[in-house]
Design a protein around this motif. Structure first.
Motif, PDB file in Angstrom:
ATOM      1  N   GLY A 149      -3.987  19.184  -9.361  1.00  0.00           N
ATOM      2  CA  GLY A 149      -3.353  17.870  -9.326  1.00  0.00           C
ATOM      3  C   GLY A 149      -2.530  17.654  -8.078  1.00  0.00           C
ATOM      4  O   GLY A 149      -2.533  16.563  -7.490  1.00  0.00           O
ATOM      5  N   LEU A 150      -1.833  18.692  -7.633  1.00  0.00           N
ATOM      6  CA  LEU A 150      -1.024  18.581  -6.421  1.00  0.00           C
ATOM      7  C   LEU A 150      -1.899  18.454  -5.172  1.00  0.00           C
ATOM      8  O   LEU A 150      -1.561  17.713  -4.242  1.00  0.00           O
ATOM      9  N   VAL A 151      -3.004  19.178  -5.149  1.00  0.00           N
ATOM     10  CA  VAL A 151      -3.924  19.066  -4.004  1.00  0.00           C
ATOM     11  C   VAL A 151      -4.455  17.637  -3.898  1.00  0.00           C
ATOM     12  O   VAL A 151      -4.606  17.100  -2.796  1.00  0.00           O
ATOM     13  N   VAL A 152      -4.722  16.991  -5.023  1.00  0.00           N
ATOM     14  CA  VAL A 152      -5.179  15.603  -5.016  1.00  0.00           C
ATOM     15  C   VAL A 152      -4.099  14.686  -4.440  1.00  0.00           C
ATOM     16  O   VAL A 152      -4.401  13.689  -3.776  1.00  0.00           O
ATOM     17  N   ALA A 153      -2.833  15.009  -4.703  1.00  0.00           N
ATOM     18  CA  ALA A 153      -1.732  14.169  -4.211  1.00  0.00           C
ATOM     19  C   ALA A 153      -1.649  14.151  -2.691  1.00  0.00           C
ATOM     20  O   ALA A 153      -1.194  13.152  -2.102  1.00  0.00           O
ATOM     21  N   ALA A 154      -2.076  15.219  -2.034  1.00  0.00           N
ATOM     22  CA  ALA A 154      -1.962  15.300  -0.577  1.00  0.00           C
ATOM     23  C   ALA A 154      -2.770  14.224   0.156  1.00  0.00           C
ATOM     24  O   ALA A 154      -2.218  13.501   0.993  1.00  0.00           O
ATOM     25  N   PRO A 155      -4.073  14.064  -0.111  1.00  0.00           N
ATOM     26  CA  PRO A 155      -4.810  12.991   0.570  1.00  0.00           C
ATOM     27  C   PRO A 155      -4.348  11.597   0.177  1.00  0.00           C
ATOM     28  O   PRO A 155      -4.450  10.654   0.970  1.00  0.00           O
ATOM     29  N   VAL A 156      -3.829  11.442  -1.043  1.00  0.00           N
ATOM     30  CA  VAL A 156      -3.272  10.138  -1.439  1.00  0.00           C
ATOM     31  C   VAL A 156      -2.113   9.791  -0.516  1.00  0.00           C
ATOM     32  O   VAL A 156      -2.018   8.669   0.002  1.00  0.00           O
ATOM     33  N   ALA A 157      -1.217  10.752  -0.300  1.00  0.00           N
ATOM     34  CA  ALA A 157      -0.074  10.511   0.590  1.00  0.00           C
ATOM     35  C   ALA A 157      -0.532  10.260   2.022  1.00  0.00           C
ATOM     36  O   ALA A 157      -0.028   9.355   2.702  1.00  0.00           O
ATOM     37  N   TRP A 158      -1.493  11.025   2.500  1.00  0.00           N
ATOM     38  CA  TRP A 158      -1.928  10.906   3.898  1.00  0.00           C
ATOM     39  C   TRP A 158      -2.580   9.560   4.180  1.00  0.00           C
ATOM     40  O   TRP A 158      -2.386   8.970   5.239  1.00  0.00           O
TER      41      TRP A 158
ATOM     42  N   ARG B 219       0.818  -1.212   0.000  1.00  0.00           N
ATOM     43  CA  ARG B 219       0.000   0.000   0.000  1.00  0.00           C
ATOM     44  C   ARG B 219       0.854   1.265   0.000  1.00  0.00           C
ATOM     45  O   ARG B 219       0.580   2.216  -0.752  1.00  0.00           O
ATOM     46  N   THR B 220       1.888   1.294   0.798  1.00  0.00           N
ATOM     47  CA  THR B 220       2.734   2.480   0.886  1.00  0.00           C
ATOM     48  C   THR B 220       3.468   2.729  -0.420  1.00  0.00           C
ATOM     49  O   THR B 220       3.536   3.854  -0.914  1.00  0.00           O
ATOM     50  N   ARG B 221       4.002   1.665  -0.997  1.00  0.00           N
ATOM     51  CA  ARG B 221       4.732   1.829  -2.247  1.00  0.00           C
ATOM     52  C   ARG B 221       3.787   2.272  -3.355  1.00  0.00           C
ATOM     53  O   ARG B 221       4.133   3.127  -4.181  1.00  0.00           O
ATOM     54  N   GLY B 222       2.586   1.707  -3.395  1.00  0.00           N
ATOM     55  CA  GLY B 222       1.603   2.133  -4.384  1.00  0.00           C
ATOM     56  C   GLY B 222       1.244   3.600  -4.227  1.00  0.00           C
ATOM     57  O   GLY B 222       1.084   4.330  -5.209  1.00  0.00           O
ATOM     58  N   GLY B 223       1.124   4.054  -2.978  1.00  0.00           N
ATOM     59  CA  GLY B 223       0.854   5.468  -2.725  1.00  0.00           C
ATOM     60  C   GLY B 223       1.976   6.358  -3.220  1.00  0.00           C
ATOM     61  O   GLY B 223       1.736   7.431  -3.793  1.00  0.00           O
ATOM     62  N   ALA B 224       3.218   5.904  -3.019  1.00  0.00           N
ATOM     63  CA  ALA B 224       4.364   6.675  -3.494  1.00  0.00           C
ATOM     64  C   ALA B 224       4.343   6.804  -5.012  1.00  0.00           C
ATOM     65  O   ALA B 224       4.641   7.875  -5.570  1.00  0.00           O
ATOM     66  N   TYR B 225       3.977   5.719  -5.698  1.00  0.00           N
ATOM     67  CA  TYR B 225       3.918   5.763  -7.155  1.00  0.00           C
ATOM     68  C   TYR B 225       2.828   6.726  -7.633  1.00  0.00           C
ATOM     69  O   TYR B 225       3.018   7.470  -8.606  1.00  0.00           O
ATOM     70  N   LEU B 226       1.675   6.717  -6.971  1.00  0.00           N
ATOM     71  CA  LEU B 226       0.599   7.635  -7.351  1.00  0.00           C
ATOM     72  C   LEU B 226       1.000   9.094  -7.139  1.00  0.00           C
ATOM     73  O   LEU B 226       0.743   9.953  -7.983  1.00  0.00           O
ATOM     74  N   VAL B 227       1.630   9.367  -6.007  1.00  0.00           N
ATOM     75  CA  VAL B 227       2.108  10.723  -5.744  1.00  0.00           C
ATOM     76  C   VAL B 227       3.124  11.135  -6.805  1.00  0.00           C
ATOM     77  O   VAL B 227       3.132  12.272  -7.291  1.00  0.00           O
ATOM     78  N   SER B 228       3.978  10.197  -7.197  1.00  0.00           N
ATOM     79  CA  SER B 228       4.995  10.481  -8.212  1.00  0.00           C
ATOM     80  C   SER B 228       4.364  10.882  -9.537  1.00  0.00           C
ATOM     81  O   SER B 228       4.830  11.816 -10.208  1.00  0.00           O
ATOM     82  N   VAL B 229       3.286  10.193  -9.928  1.00  0.00           N
ATOM     83  CA  VAL B 229       2.590  10.536 -11.177  1.00  0.00           C
ATOM     84  C   VAL B 229       2.033  11.956 -11.112  1.00  0.00           C
ATOM     85  O   VAL B 229       2.226  12.768 -12.026  1.00  0.00           O
ATOM     86  N   LEU B 230       1.341  12.269 -10.017  1.00  0.00           N
ATOM     87  CA  LEU B 230       0.692  13.577  -9.888  1.00  0.00           C
ATOM     88  C   LEU B 230       1.705  14.714  -9.797  1.00  0.00           C
ATOM     89  O   LEU B 230       1.537  15.764 -10.425  1.00  0.00           O
ATOM     90  N   VAL B 231       2.763  14.506  -9.039  1.00  0.00           N
ATOM     91  CA  VAL B 231       3.776  15.552  -8.885  1.00  0.00           C
ATOM     92  C   VAL B 231       4.558  15.733 -10.181  1.00  0.00           C
ATOM     93  O   VAL B 231       4.858  16.865 -10.588  1.00  0.00           O
ATOM     94  N   GLY B 232       4.886  14.632 -10.862  1.00  0.00           N
ATOM     95  CA  GLY B 232       5.588  14.743 -12.134  1.00  0.00           C
ATOM     96  C   GLY B 232       4.775  15.508 -13.162  1.00  0.00           C
ATOM     97  O   GLY B 232       5.314  16.342 -13.901  1.00  0.00           O
ATOM     98  N   ALA B 233       3.488  15.249 -13.206  1.00  0.00           N
ATOM     99  CA  ALA B 233       2.615  15.952 -14.145  1.00  0.00           C
ATOM    100  C   ALA B 233       2.603  17.448 -13.860  1.00  0.00           C
ATOM    101  O   ALA B 233       2.739  18.277 -14.773  1.00  0.00           O
ATOM    102  N   ALA B 234       2.444  17.812 -12.600  1.00  0.00           N
ATOM    103  CA  ALA B 234       2.347  19.226 -12.236  1.00  0.00           C
ATOM    104  C   ALA B 234       3.659  19.957 -12.477  1.00  0.00           C
ATOM    105  O   ALA B 234       3.684  21.071 -13.020  1.00  0.00           O
ATOM    106  N   LEU B 235       4.771  19.350 -12.095  1.00  0.00           N
ATOM    107  CA  LEU B 235       6.058  20.030 -12.192  1.00  0.00           C
ATOM    108  C   LEU B 235       6.461  20.264 -13.638  1.00  0.00           C
ATOM    109  O   LEU B 235       6.839  21.373 -14.023  1.00  0.00           O
TER     110      LEU B 235
END
Length: 492
Positions: A463-472, A278-294
């Motif tokens: 997109g970044l705001v969505v990443a926050a609850p995913v990480a939490w 679960r944690t690793r999957g969350g990291a991958y999802l955050v990576s997608v969202l942050v990469g897109a935004a940046l």
């Protein structure tokens, strides 16, 4: 079992290839050079594209393809490159990947036609797909745990977060004072230094046991990612285009078939155990969202600098440095906080801070100044990126078995690459819609362009705001795992 050719086994039965003492930090320096080369190339060529287009007589379509071809080859071949590194050897893959990347860069640097440049960019992407996961896997097995691992990944994450802006600066300098050719040729001396240093420093490591390549999985994931990336790249002309819809649907179907095949084979290209946590999957999802935004934000911020504020390529590149500076100065603080507050808090706060920075920049106007309207947002964006990138690399590879280090590393890079491709396509569609609506009878003016950039920044912030609850909700790691010693804790 030889240390120089195999992962050595420690007293607790864990396979590792971790050189002791100062040698580890020299290994980090070599890996950092490789990471910098790959990250720089994602943006350094962007600055040079107008000059290259004029020199080689390329069409607008070919100019865009220079970026797309690299992303296509890189993103589609990453998982295969990671598995090759695991089976063939990470040191060997690192050296071959770096050497091939240098040769492809040299070919692009002496290109005399648009077709030659496109071929070189495709080769760059292919060799980067071998180099990037090999480099990250070397880092993962060199620093298996503890505070040194946190520091090492802080350096790696800082380069990943700030290298794109550095690429803009270097691209501006080389284009303005030398020529666009040097935006590609500069990779050659960097690669030579990295290879010469890697030969004596890196220890070979590879997955043990009987290793077989998953050919059906490789074909499915390569074709699926290629279709997905290409489909998103075609969305610039409209989401309803037949080729956009066809390739996006085909990509999803191929990737679904890939997951099904991987769950049933004993020699999976991407073992489901890598994604199941679960944690690793969350990291991958955050990576997608942050990469897109940046990536999307940096692209359109560069357009604002040159087209609205009238900056030269060099000034535009230099104006991107404050974000990099914020990342560099924040990263050491974040690495210290990682063992205190844990990655969950940092990876939740980071996207929110970065989103705030983008919302500040979305208030740009035609007659506004850089210092008042852009600089504060850049600084916030840099701080937010540091809060994300430093723990992200650690969390995504924490608890990975040594035999899966290459493919897990590839998955981290692939999520950022695919995220960037998706983000660029989405933001381009948003930008085009806003500018078309705001344009007058004479076509779009500067005010229409600024409106388009502002909405890109707002979309990236969402997109970044969505990443926050995913990480939490998904990042669950005991913060003590990032202390001086690693307790017997598990992810999840």
């Amino acid at each position: 079992m030889s240390v120089s050719t195999r992962l050595r086994t420690s007293s607790d039965g864990t396979d590792t290839a971790a050189p002791a003492g100062r040698r580890r930090w020299l290994v980090l320096l070599v890996v950092a050079l490789a990471q910098l080369t790959v990250v720089l190339d994602a943006t350094i060529v962007n600055i040079a594209l107008p000059a290259a287009q004029a020199d080689l007589g390329m069409s607008d379509g070919q100019r865009g393809a220079v970026v797309t071809v690299y992303a296509l080859a890189f993103g589609a071949l990453l998982l295969l490159g990671g598995r090759i590194a695991d089976f063939w050897g990470r040191k060997r893959s690192f050296i071959v990947g770096m050497g091939g990347f240098a040769l492809a860069s040299a070919l692009g640097g002496v290109a005399t036609s648009g077709e030659m440049l496109l071929a070189a960019r495709g080769l760059q992407g292919a060799f980067a797909a071998l180099l990037a996961p090999a480099a990250l896997a070397v880092l993962s097995v060199t620093f298996p745990s503890g505070r040194d691992r946190v520091r090492a990944f802080a350096v790696y994450g800082t380069i990943g977060g700030g290298g794109a802006a550095v690429g803009l600066v270097l691209g501006g300098v080389l284009t303005e004072f030398l020529s666009w050719h040097w935006c590609l040729l500069v990779n050659v001396p960097i690669a030579v230094v990295a290879i010469v240093a890697a030969l004596p420093l890196l220890q070979e490591s590879r997955a043990e046991g009987h290793n077989r390549y998953d050919v059906p999985g490789a074909v499915l994931v390569t074709a699926g990612l290629a279709s997905l990336v290409y489909g998103f790249s075609r969305a610039e002309g409209g989401w309803g285009r037949w080729d956009t819809v066809t390739f996006l649907v085909l990509g999803v179907l191929l990737l679904a078939a890939f997951v099904r095949v991987e769950s049933r084979t004993a020699h999976a290209l991407l073992p489901m155990r890598v994604l199941a946590d679960r944690t690793r999957g969350g990291a991958y999802l955050v990576s997608v969202l942050v990469g897109a935004a940046l990536i999307g934000a940096l692209l359109y911020l560069t357009f604002h600098f040159q087209l609205v504020l009238g900056m030269t390529p060099l000034r535009a590149g230099l104006s991107s440095l404050p974000m990099t500076g914020a990342i560099v100065f924040t990263a050491p603080v974040v690495s210290k906080l990682l063992g205190t507050v844990g990655p969950r808090v940092l990876m939740t706060a980071g996207p929110l801070v970065a989103a705030t920075g983008l919302l500040v920049m979305s208030r740009i106007t035609v007659d506004g100044s850089y210092a008042a309207q852009v600089l504060p947002g850049q600084l916030l964006l840099g701080v937010g990126m540091a809060l994300v990138f430093v723990p992200l690399q650690n969390v995504a590879l924490l608890g990975i078995e040594p035999r899966d280090a290459g493919v897990a590393s590839a998955a981290v890079t692939a999520t950022q690459q695919i995220g960037g491709s998706i983000g660029t396509a989405v933001f381009t569609a948003v930008y085009a819609a806003v500018v078309t609506a705001a344009a007058g009878a004479q076509g779009p003016d500067l005010a229409a362009l600024v409106d388009g950039y502002a909405w890109v920044f707002r979309s990236a912030a969402i997109g970044l705001v969505v990443a926050a609850p995913v990480a939490w909700t998904m990042i669950r790691v005991d913060r003590r795992r990032f202390g001086a010693t690693e307790p017997a804790a598990h992810l999840g």
